[in-house]
Design an enzyme around this catalytic site. Structure first.
Site, PDB file in Angstrom:
ATOM      1  N   THR A 246     -72.852 -60.614 -19.648  1.00  0.00           N
ATOM      2  CA  THR A 246     -74.339 -60.392 -20.174  1.00  0.00           C
ATOM      3  C   THR A 246     -74.177 -60.101 -21.720  1.00  0.00           C
ATOM      4  OG1 THR A 246     -74.562 -58.309 -19.297  1.00  0.00           O
ATOM      5  CG2 THR A 246     -75.354 -60.124 -17.869  1.00  0.00           C
TER       6      THR A 246
ATOM      7  N   TYR B  11     -75.462 -67.224 -11.709  1.00  0.00           N
ATOM      8  CA  TYR B  11     -76.127 -65.872 -11.001  1.00  0.00           C
ATOM      9  C   TYR B  11     -77.666 -65.716 -11.224  1.00  0.00           C
ATOM     10  CZ  TYR B  11     -76.283 -61.018  -9.950  1.00  0.00           C
ATOM     11  OH  TYR B  11     -76.712 -59.673  -9.199  1.00  0.00           O
TER      12      TYR B  11
ATOM     13  N   CYS C  61     -68.161 -55.812 -19.446  1.00  0.00           N
ATOM     14  CA  CYS C  61     -69.107 -55.259 -18.965  1.00  0.00           C
ATOM     15  C   CYS C  61     -70.216 -54.259 -19.898  1.00  0.00           C
ATOM     16  CB  CYS C  61     -69.066 -54.432 -17.656  1.00  0.00           C
ATOM     17  SG  CYS C  61     -70.517 -53.912 -16.849  1.00  0.00           S
TER      18      CYS C  61
END
Length: 348
Positions: free
Chosen positions: A241, A309, A178
Site C-alpha cells: 500500500t 484484495y 508495510c
C-alpha cells in the site's frame, strides 16, 4: 446487478473490520466442506490458457489473493473455491500481535479505495505454519514474512518468522514495505535488505520474493532488483500500500495508514513496468485490480501473476471468475493463446 452489488450497501453499513470478520467467518465455515466444492464448480474458470508457472509453482490462473485477506490461514481452500489461482497469507511475525488500536480500516467508497493501519496483527508464525501444514490445499500458497516494530535484530526476527512457517508455504515473501509498523519500510535500504536475505537463505528459505513499496524512487527500485539478482531470488511483489494521497480523493483521507485499491492502480502498474525493464524474474502485480482490464494492464506491463484484495471488498466473491473470464476475452481479441504470451507485451 449481481447479488453482491445489491447487498453491498448493507455490508458497508458495518464497520469495515467487522464486515471482514463476518466474511472470514463465513468462508471459514465452508472451508473443506461440500459447499466449498459447489462454490468451486460455480466460480472456477478452467482453461489451460490461463495456466502459468512461476518460482517453481504451477498456477491454474494468474489471479490470486493478496496478503492480509487471510492473514492467519483460516480459510485457504475456500478462497481457491472462489476461483483464485493462489493465495498469500500473512504477514506473519515471530510472535502473535494485536496490531494497532481500532478503528484501523477506512473505506473511500467513491474512490473504491481503503486506508488501513492494521499494524501486522496476526496469530504468530508458528500458529499459521501449523495450520497450513495440517491442510491439503489445491493451489499454491505463499507466506508473507514480517517483523514487528523496533526489532533489535531484524534479520534474526525475519528468520524466526520463517522458521515458524518453514515447509508450510510454496513460496515466501519478504515484507519490507508495510507502512503500518514503525521502521519496516527502512529495511528496503540495500545494506539492511542484503542482511535479511542472507539470513533467510542461510535458514533454507526458498523460493524467496521481495515485496516493494509503491513509494520507492526509481533508483531505490533498481537497488532492490540488484539484491534480487545478486542472491538469485525467485521474484518480486509490486506493490504494498501507499502512504501517498493522490489529489481528488474523497472520504477520510486524513487517516494515517496505507492506501489500497483503485487510487493505487496506475502507480503499482508503473512500478511493475519499471521492475520488468530491469529483470526477467517473475513479478506479482498488486494494487487496484478490480477487473480483467486492470489485470491485463499489469500482465502486459510485465507481471506474471496478479493479486486482489480491495477488489474483493468492492466487487465481491465473483471477482476472480469475472477477471478470469474477461482475461480470456481480451486474449482472444488480441490473438494471445496463453497468459505467458501476454506478460510484458507492452515492453516490446
Amino acid at each position: 446487478m449481481t447479488f453482491y452489488e445489491a447487498v453491498r450497501p448493507l455490508v458497508f453499513r458495518l464497520d469495515p473490520e467487522q464486515a471482514h470478520h463476518l466474511v472470514a467467518r463465513g468462508l471459514g465455515l465452508v472451508d473443506g466442506t461440500p459447499i466449498e466444492r459447489a462454490m468451486g464448480a460455480a466460480l472456477t474458470v478452467e482453461d489451460d490458457r490461463l495456466g502459468t508457472e512461476a518460482f517453481g509453482c504451477e498456477f491454474a490462473s494468474p489471479v490470486g489473493v493478496a496478503a492480509g485477506f487471510d492473514k492467519n490461514a483460516e480459510f485457504p481452500s475456500a478462497l481457491g473455491a472462489l476461483g483464485f489461482g493462489h493465495l498469500e497469507v500473512g504477514g506473519v511475525t515471530p510472535d502473535s500481535r494485536a496490531g494497532n488500536p481500532r478503528p484501523r480500516i477506512f473505506r473511500l467508497v467513491e474512490d473504491e479505495g481503503v486506508i488501513n493501519r492494521m499494524g501486522l496483527n496476526n496469530d504468530g508464525a508458528r500458529v499459521v505454519g501449523d495450520r497450513l501444514r495440517g491442510r491439503a490445499i489445491d493451489h499454491p500458497v505463499g507466506v508473507n514474512l514480517a517483523v514487528g516494530d523496533h526489532a533489535e535484530d531484524e534479520p534474526a526476527a525475519y528468520r524466526e518468522s520463517y522458521e515458524g512457517v518453514a515447509g508450510a508455504g510454496d513460496f515466501y515473501v519478504i515484507n519490507v514495505s508495510c507502512p503500518n509498523a514503525e521502521g519496516v519500510r527502512d529495511l528496503q535500504d540495500r545494506e539492511k535488505l542484503e542482511a535479511i536475505v542472507e539470513t533467510l537463505q542461510d535458514a533454507g528459505a526458498a523460493p524467496l520474493l521481495i515485496k516493494v513499496s509503491p513509494d520507492l524512487s526509481e533508483s531505490a527500485l533498481a537497488d532492490v532488483v540488484e539484491v534480487v539478482e545478486q542472491f538469485d531470488l525467485a521474484g518480486l511483489v509490486a506493490t504494498n500500500t501507499t502512504t501517498d494521497r493522490p489529489e481528488g480523493l474523497s472520504g477520510p483521507t486524513e487517516e494515517a495508514g496505507g492506501l489500497s485499491g483503485r487510487p493505487l492502480a496506475d502507480r503499482s502498474t508503473e512500478v511493475v513496468r519499471q521492475l520488468a525493464r530491469c529483470t526477467d524474474k517473475p513479478i506479482v502485480g498488486v494494487g487496484g485490480v478490480f477487473t480483467a482490464a486492470d489485470a491485463y494492464d499489469k500482465l502486459r506491463a510485465g507481471a506474471s501473476l496478479v493479486q486482489v484484495y480491495t477488489g474483493l471488498i468492492y466487487r465481491g466473491p465473483t471477482v476472480a471468475r469475472s477477471i478470469n473470464t474477461g482475461l480470456l476475452t481480451l486474449m482472444e481479441r488480441d490473438g494471445y493463446e496463453s497468459i505467458d504470451a501476454v506478460v510484458g507485451a507492452d515492453l516490446e
